[in-house]
Design an enzyme around this catalytic site. Sequence first.
Site, PDB file in Angstrom:
ATOM      1  N   ASP A   1       2.966  -4.672   8.049  1.00 56.33           N
ATOM      2  CA  ASP A   1       1.746  -3.882   7.893  1.00 56.33           C
ATOM      3  C   ASP A   1       0.571  -4.850   8.057  1.00 56.33           C
ATOM      4  O   ASP A   1       0.279  -5.647   7.158  1.00 56.33           O
ATOM      5  CB  ASP A   1       1.761  -3.227   6.501  1.00 56.33           C
ATOM      6  CG  ASP A   1       0.450  -2.539   6.154  1.00 56.33           C
ATOM      7  OD1 ASP A   1      -0.545  -2.728   6.882  1.00 56.33           O
ATOM      8  OD2 ASP A   1       0.417  -1.830   5.134  1.00 56.33           O
TER       9      ASP A   1
ATOM     10  N   LYS B   1     -10.555  -0.973  10.606  1.00 53.52           N
ATOM     11  CA  LYS B   1     -10.710  -2.154   9.747  1.00 53.52           C
ATOM     12  C   LYS B   1     -11.070  -3.392  10.562  1.00 53.52           C
ATOM     13  O   LYS B   1     -11.356  -4.440  10.019  1.00 53.52           O
ATOM     14  CB  LYS B   1      -9.429  -2.399   8.957  1.00 53.52           C
ATOM     15  CG  LYS B   1      -9.143  -1.297   7.930  1.00 53.52           C
ATOM     16  CD  LYS B   1      -8.081  -1.722   6.961  1.00 53.52           C
ATOM     17  CE  LYS B   1      -7.385  -0.557   6.299  1.00 53.52           C
ATOM     18  NZ  LYS B   1      -8.118   0.015   5.193  1.00 53.52           N
TER      19      LYS B   1
ATOM     20  N   CYS C   1      -4.804   2.362  -3.693  1.00 54.76           N
ATOM     21  CA  CYS C   1      -3.558   2.876  -3.099  1.00 54.76           C
ATOM     22  C   CYS C   1      -2.399   1.912  -3.303  1.00 54.76           C
ATOM     23  O   CYS C   1      -1.508   1.799  -2.438  1.00 54.76           O
ATOM     24  CB  CYS C   1      -3.722   3.193  -1.611  1.00 54.76           C
ATOM     25  SG  CYS C   1      -4.964   4.430  -1.285  1.00 54.76           S
TER      26      CYS C   1
ATOM     27  N   HIS D   1       0.874  -1.187   0.000  1.00 54.41           N
ATOM     28  CA  HIS D   1       0.000   0.000   0.000  1.00 54.41           C
ATOM     29  C   HIS D   1       0.908   1.233   0.000  1.00 54.41           C
ATOM     30  O   HIS D   1       2.028   1.180   0.519  1.00 54.41           O
ATOM     31  CB  HIS D   1      -0.839  -0.061   1.273  1.00 54.41           C
ATOM     32  CG  HIS D   1      -1.910   0.952   1.387  1.00 54.41           C
ATOM     33  ND1 HIS D   1      -1.685   2.237   1.795  1.00 54.41           N
ATOM     34  CD2 HIS D   1      -3.244   0.875   1.161  1.00 54.41           C
ATOM     35  CE1 HIS D   1      -2.825   2.906   1.824  1.00 54.41           C
ATOM     36  NE2 HIS D   1      -3.789   2.100   1.434  1.00 54.41           N
TER      37      HIS D   1
ATOM     38  N   GLN E   1      -4.630  -5.340   6.861  1.00 55.12           N
ATOM     39  CA  GLN E   1      -5.627  -6.245   6.276  1.00 55.12           C
ATOM     40  C   GLN E   1      -5.615  -7.626   6.910  1.00 55.12           C
ATOM     41  O   GLN E   1      -6.447  -8.466   6.572  1.00 55.12           O
ATOM     42  CB  GLN E   1      -5.406  -6.371   4.763  1.00 55.12           C
ATOM     43  CG  GLN E   1      -5.555  -5.088   3.987  1.00 55.12           C
ATOM     44  CD  GLN E   1      -6.991  -4.565   3.975  1.00 55.12           C
ATOM     45  OE1 GLN E   1      -7.945  -5.281   4.292  1.00 55.12           O
ATOM     46  NE2 GLN E   1      -7.151  -3.300   3.622  1.00 55.12           N
TER      47      GLN E   1
HETATM   48  N1  C6P Z   1      -6.378   0.328   2.771  1.00 58.91           N
HETATM   49  C1  C6P Z   1      -8.217  -0.050   1.239  1.00 58.91           C
HETATM   50  O1  C6P Z   1      -9.320   0.223   0.761  1.00 58.91           O
HETATM   51  P1  C6P Z   1      -5.137   3.619   7.137  1.00 58.91           P
HETATM   52  O2  C6P Z   1      -5.664   4.491   6.043  1.00 58.91           O
HETATM   53  O3  C6P Z   1      -3.952   4.230   7.835  1.00 58.91           O
HETATM   54  O4  C6P Z   1      -6.192   3.140   8.070  1.00 58.91           O
HETATM   55  O5  C6P Z   1      -4.614   2.270   6.418  1.00 58.91           O
HETATM   56  C2  C6P Z   1      -3.689   2.343   5.375  1.00 58.91           C
HETATM   57  C3  C6P Z   1      -3.422   0.987   4.823  1.00 58.91           C
HETATM   58  C4  C6P Z   1      -2.158   0.446   4.992  1.00 58.91           C
HETATM   59  N2  C6P Z   1      -1.866  -0.798   4.565  1.00 58.91           N
HETATM   60  C5  C6P Z   1      -2.774  -1.549   3.951  1.00 58.91           C
HETATM   61  C6  C6P Z   1      -2.408  -2.943   3.513  1.00 58.91           C
HETATM   62  C7  C6P Z   1      -4.063  -1.055   3.736  1.00 58.91           C
HETATM   63  O6  C6P Z   1      -4.963  -1.815   3.124  1.00 58.91           O
HETATM   64  C8  C6P Z   1      -4.392   0.253   4.162  1.00 58.91           C
HETATM   65  C9  C6P Z   1      -5.739   0.849   3.878  1.00 58.91           C
HETATM   66  C10 C6P Z   1      -7.726   0.760   2.409  1.00 58.91           C
HETATM   67  O7  C6P Z   1      -7.532  -0.959   0.804  1.00 58.91           O
HETATM   68  C11 C6P Z   1      -7.844   2.214   2.151  1.00 58.91           C
HETATM   69  S1  C6P Z   1      -6.768   2.769   0.867  1.00 58.91           S
END
Ligand code: C6P
Length: 413
Positions: A207, A233, A371, A130, A210
Amino acid sequence: MPKDQVIASIDFEKVRADFPLLRRNIKGKPLVFLDSAASSQKPEVVIRALNTYYEQTNANVHRGVYQLSQEATDAFEMGRKKVQAFINARHEHEVIFVRGTTEGINLVAASFGKKFFREGDEILISAMEHHSNIVPWQLIAEQTGAVLKVIPVTDSGELDMEAFDTLLHERTKIVAVTHVSNTLGTINPVKTIIGKAHQMGIPVLIDGAQAIPHMEIDVQELDADFYTFSGHKVFGPTGIGILYGKEKWLEEMPPYHGGGEMIKTVTFAKTTYAELPHKFEAGTPDISGAIGLGAAIDYVNSIGRAAIAAYEHELLVYGTQRMLEIPGVRIIGTASEKASVISFLLEGTHPFDVGTLLDQMGIAVRTGHHCTQPLMDLFEIPGTVRASFAMYNNTEDIDRLVAAVRKAATMLI
Ligand code: C6P
């Protein structure tokens, strides 16, 4: 797999009823929410915990001698304890409250990088990261002269582990990879990655954005140096997230933000910093967020992460098979180990058009590059339509998706 063979390893009717928003109609049709990878819906217990906090406890934490402030502090710190148990961190002070995964990675990149990166050092990430696990490393690389290296991804959407072996060497200062790809659903072999990196004394950041909603995470068993995720999430509120870091690293790293809460003493000549975890928690924290995240963790525990994982896997298998029955559907991300994410393209259409038509039919999916632009470039596609499932989805939701994609195909092609 035939629909009636899907094992109900959770009490689906009860789970669905726990999420008030899922009772909504969208465009005159019952909502089918298939965008939990972007942000999950919230169970009533989480919403109630937030309300109760503001109605009965609201006060700043770690500051007041009065009862309300002490109650707020206790509730906030209870959130930390729940996270500690949820991910099996050795120490409570290894659990840092941040705004989300993005801030967790920025914190490590800025602080760890400032302390340990030198010109020519290497930061090893992967091609399926991401943007949150790319850009913070680029920022610190610019400042320190470190260089970004990238583990390639195969056609099925898996990490090329042979390439990983050759990319890992004495100049590598950190490995930062996603546990589960938000775009492909791939579950990466993070334990193997951590083991190999540690053999060479290299720390690893995972990370977990997910992974945390879908599987049991034990940071000690993984031996992760850093593990970060977002509350929103995993059925918690937005604005709160977690950075887990091993004590030995957090002790060595300089503070990220300066301000209140993170200091021991301040004079104009010199400031000394608070002990962990407060050294990394400058300013008034997201108190209600920590309490809401604690409620979300209780909720997930009441269902059981193994049961959630098994149930969602059934949905993934069923959904994959049903989607592939649709002429012209191509699934992007066919790894053998996958979380409940189906990213797809419908031949002859643009993902955005498919997503817009699905919305007209009451179905919420995400479209675009998710992203992960470098990953889209690798697959030479503009983006995908992504359906992501949570424990409050069922095979009927998938049937509605399949029917809607078929309808979209007749309208667009
Ligand atoms: N992915 C998706 O629709 P934040 O925005 O900080 O809560 O998470 C960022 C982020 C970082 N790593 C991974 C693997 C992610 O999937 C995400 C967030 C969302 O896939 C929003 S772009």
